[in-house]
Design an enzyme around this catalytic site. Structure first.
Site, PDB file in Angstrom:
ATOM      1  CB  SER A 142      -0.890   0.014   1.250  1.00 18.50           C
ATOM      2  OG  SER A 142      -1.560   1.258   1.390  1.00 18.50           O
ATOM      3  CE1 TYR A 155      -4.063  -2.409   5.426  1.00 14.64           C
ATOM      4  CE2 TYR A 155      -3.315  -0.214   4.799  1.00 14.64           C
ATOM      5  CZ  TYR A 155      -3.819  -1.462   4.452  1.00 14.64           C
ATOM      6  OH  TYR A 155      -4.056  -1.749   3.137  1.00 14.64           O
TER       7      TYR A 155
END
Length: 250
Positions: A142, A155
């Site tokens: 990501s 995360y």
């Protein structure tokens, strides 16, 4: 569309919707026999119907990637049906908390590491004996791995770990298997809905890209398919950032 995956078998985790489904669909349209998976049988069944309607050879398997027996079953059913594995796309991820790192419960930390990092390693341990010479692994990281935002900090840290894991696995699995990574920007999927459904947040994200738009699942699928294909046969250990020009430096 080119048939770069004709005769090849691809496993995509967390692939019944969103980016994972987009990747499975793209690989299938390019000729791959595809194995889709997610936690719920209903979602698996629905994804299989959609892909078959597009002429894709596909099977679906329920697999929660943090469940060891379900991971093994995913590999076993793939081998039983198709006899080999050419491509593994590890897409499963969780973001169960918006707490700051120092306020995150240990159980949540464990879940983040188990699903976002450890499951990729354990899945590949099971898959490795069946990977063909010239096979390809694609990890999905990501843009948050480069600059973890406060609302998704831990995360983001797990996604940073995948950048390093890509390098380490590429060295370990060479020369027969290439390992690369895609780092998506913000894509309006169910997973990111709490961000992209807020008009103010969405506009801010769009303004932070050079292309003034969010990404699409097709954008991510095209990148993953490229890295998995023989068009990228001299690329391994790399991360391709697909984020519309958002900053991507650690």
């Amino acid at each position: 569309m080119a048939k770069r995956f004709q005769g090849k078998v691809a496993i995509v985790t967390a692939s019944t919707q969103g980016i994972g489904f987009g990747i499975a669909e793209r690989l299938g349209l390019e000729g791959a026999s595809v194995v889709v998976s997610s936690r719920k049988q209903k979602n698996v069944d629905e994804a299989v119907v959609k892909l078959k309607a597009r002429g894709i050879e596909v099977i679906g398997v329920v697999c929660h990637v943090s469940n060891g027996q379900q991971r093994k079953n995913l590999i076993n059913q793939t081998i039983e049906k198709f006899g080999k594995i050419d491509v593994v796309v590890s897409n499963a991820a969780a973001n169960p908390s918006v707490d700051s790192i120092l306020q995150t419960k240990e159980s949540v930390l464990d879940k983040l590491w188990d699903i976002n990092v450890k499951s990729s390693i354990l899945l590949l341990q099971d898959a490795a004996p069946h990977l063909q010479k010239g096979s390809s692994v694609v990890l999905i990281s990501s843009i948050a791995g480069y600059q973890p935002q406060s609302s998704m900090a831990m995360y983001g840290v797990t996604k940073t770990a995948l950048l390093g894991l890509t390098k380490a696995l590429a060295a370990e699995m060479a020369p027969d298997t290439r390992v690369n990574c895609v780092a998506p920007g913000f894509v309006p999927t169910h997973f990111a809905e709490y961000i992209t459904s807020n008009d103010g947040v969405r506009q801010t994200i769009e303004q932070n890209t050079l292309l003034n738009r969010l990404g699409t699942t097709r954008d991510m699928a095209a990148a993953a398919a490229f890295l998995a294909s023989d068009d990228a046969s001299y690329i391994t250990g790399e991360t391709l950032v697909v984020a519309g020009g958002m900053p991507s430096r650690l």
